[in-house]
Design a protein around this motif. Sequence first.
Motif, PDB file in Angstrom:
ATOM      1  N   ASP A  11       0.845  -1.191   0.000  1.00 23.67           N
ATOM      2  CA  ASP A  11       0.000   0.000   0.000  1.00 23.67           C
ATOM      3  C   ASP A  11       0.887   1.250   0.000  1.00 23.67           C
ATOM      4  OD1 ASP A  11      -1.476   2.251   1.505  1.00 23.67           O
ATOM      5  OD2 ASP A  11      -3.079   0.826   1.029  1.00 23.67           O
ATOM      6  N   PRO A  12       0.612   2.204  -0.892  1.00 22.36           N
ATOM      7  CA  PRO A  12       1.461   3.411  -0.958  1.00 22.36           C
ATOM      8  C   PRO A  12       1.540   4.188   0.360  1.00 22.36           C
ATOM      9  CG  PRO A  12       0.027   3.294  -2.869  1.00 22.36           C
ATOM     10  CD  PRO A  12      -0.395   2.191  -1.949  1.00 22.36           C
ATOM     11  N   GLU A  13       0.459   4.218   1.113  1.00 22.33           N
ATOM     12  CA  GLU A  13       0.494   4.933   2.391  1.00 22.33           C
ATOM     13  C   GLU A  13       1.375   4.213   3.402  1.00 22.33           C
ATOM     14  OE1 GLU A  13      -3.481   5.676   3.679  1.00 22.33           O
ATOM     15  OE2 GLU A  13      -3.932   6.920   1.932  1.00 22.33           O
ATOM     16  N   LEU A  14       1.335   2.884   3.383  1.00 22.86           N
ATOM     17  CA  LEU A  14       2.219   2.128   4.279  1.00 22.86           C
ATOM     18  C   LEU A  14       3.676   2.296   3.875  1.00 22.86           C
ATOM     19  CD1 LEU A  14       0.404  -1.246   5.000  1.00 22.86           C
ATOM     20  CD2 LEU A  14       0.959   0.572   6.604  1.00 22.86           C
ATOM     21  N   ILE A  15       3.930   2.333   2.582  1.00 24.12           N
ATOM     22  CA  ILE A  15       5.302   2.533   2.104  1.00 24.12           C
ATOM     23  C   ILE A  15       5.836   3.870   2.604  1.00 24.12           C
ATOM     24  CG2 ILE A  15       6.718   2.904   0.044  1.00 24.12           C
ATOM     25  CD1 ILE A  15       4.903   0.821  -1.362  1.00 24.12           C
ATOM     26  N   ASP A  16       5.031   4.924   2.475  1.00 22.01           N
ATOM     27  CA  ASP A  16       5.434   6.238   2.991  1.00 22.01           C
ATOM     28  C   ASP A  16       5.700   6.183   4.486  1.00 22.01           C
ATOM     29  OD1 ASP A  16       5.288   7.384   0.502  1.00 22.01           O
ATOM     30  OD2 ASP A  16       3.318   8.305   0.831  1.00 22.01           O
ATOM     31  N   SER A  17       4.817   5.512   5.197  1.00 26.13           N
ATOM     32  CA  SER A  17       4.959   5.391   6.652  1.00 26.13           C
ATOM     33  C   SER A  17       6.269   4.701   7.021  1.00 26.13           C
ATOM     34  CB  SER A  17       3.773   4.609   7.216  1.00 26.13           C
ATOM     35  OG  SER A  17       3.973   4.286   8.559  1.00 26.13           O
ATOM     36  N   TYR A  18       6.598   3.620   6.330  1.00 26.83           N
ATOM     37  CA  TYR A  18       7.830   2.898   6.636  1.00 26.83           C
ATOM     38  C   TYR A  18       9.073   3.682   6.236  1.00 26.83           C
ATOM     39  CZ  TYR A  18       5.034  -1.113   7.950  1.00 26.83           C
ATOM     40  OH  TYR A  18       4.150  -1.936   8.575  1.00 26.83           O
ATOM     41  N   ILE A  19       8.959   4.505   5.190  1.00 28.80           N
ATOM     42  CA  ILE A  19      10.089   5.362   4.829  1.00 28.80           C
ATOM     43  C   ILE A  19      10.387   6.336   5.961  1.00 28.80           C
ATOM     44  CG2 ILE A  19      10.819   7.239   3.306  1.00 28.80           C
ATOM     45  CD1 ILE A  19       9.389   5.722   1.022  1.00 28.80           C
ATOM     46  N   TYR A  20       9.340   6.966   6.515  1.00 32.63           N
ATOM     47  CA  TYR A  20       9.534   7.878   7.639  1.00 32.63           C
ATOM     48  C   TYR A  20      10.082   7.142   8.858  1.00 32.63           C
ATOM     49  CZ  TYR A  20       7.097  11.593   5.154  1.00 32.63           C
ATOM     50  OH  TYR A  20       6.746  12.552   4.248  1.00 32.63           O
ATOM     51  N   GLU A  21       9.559   5.943   9.086  1.00 29.51           N
ATOM     52  CA  GLU A  21      10.021   5.162  10.239  1.00 29.51           C
ATOM     53  C   GLU A  21      11.491   4.788  10.102  1.00 29.51           C
ATOM     54  OE1 GLU A  21       8.870   1.130  12.753  1.00 29.51           O
ATOM     55  OE2 GLU A  21       7.623   1.733  11.062  1.00 29.51           O
ATOM     56  N   VAL A  22      11.889   4.330   8.925  1.00 29.87           N
ATOM     57  CA  VAL A  22      13.294   3.964   8.689  1.00 29.87           C
ATOM     58  C   VAL A  22      14.192   5.183   8.872  1.00 29.87           C
ATOM     59  CG1 VAL A  22      14.937   3.297   6.884  1.00 29.87           C
ATOM     60  CG2 VAL A  22      12.873   1.944   7.238  1.00 29.87           C
ATOM     61  N   ASN A  23      13.787   6.325   8.321  1.00 27.64           N
ATOM     62  CA  ASN A  23      14.592   7.542   8.468  1.00 27.64           C
ATOM     63  C   ASN A  23      14.733   7.955   9.928  1.00 27.64           C
ATOM     64  OD1 ASN A  23      15.165   7.846   5.746  1.00 27.64           O
ATOM     65  ND2 ASN A  23      13.364   9.105   5.364  1.00 27.64           N
ATOM     66  N   ALA A  24      13.650   7.879  10.685  1.00 29.52           N
ATOM     67  CA  ALA A  24      13.700   8.256  12.099  1.00 29.52           C
ATOM     68  C   ALA A  24      14.612   7.314  12.888  1.00 29.52           C
ATOM     69  CB  ALA A  24      12.298   8.252  12.692  1.00 29.52           C
ATOM     70  N   ILE A  25      14.504   6.036  12.613  1.00 35.26           N
ATOM     71  CA  ILE A  25      15.335   5.069  13.339  1.00 35.26           C
ATOM     72  C   ILE A  25      16.795   5.224  12.947  1.00 35.26           C
ATOM     73  CG2 ILE A  25      15.760   2.618  13.728  1.00 35.26           C
ATOM     74  CD1 ILE A  25      12.745   2.160  13.326  1.00 35.26           C
TER      75      ILE A  25
END
Length: 77
Positions: free
Chosen positions: A41-55
């Motif tokens: 899902d494109p929204e989940l992909i965006d969410s995981y991109i932000y999560e990876v960057n934050a971590i």
Amino acid sequence: MFRFLKQEPQPDANYQSLLDNLMQTMDSLHLAYENFENATDPELIDSYIYEVNAIQMRYKFLLCRLKSYELAGPVKS
């Protein structure tokens, strides 16, 4: 002769805490990458991109703190 009786110095509690946080962050980063790779899902992909960057930012911060702590040495009380 009695080396087995000699105790190794215990690591500093602050240093050990930094190491523990770094290991937890590495585990979180690994999980976030796995979730990103499995997302469709494109929204989940965006969410995981932000999560990876934050971590990744947290990982870099902890790594810098750990390196500066190692260079300065433990505070003796």
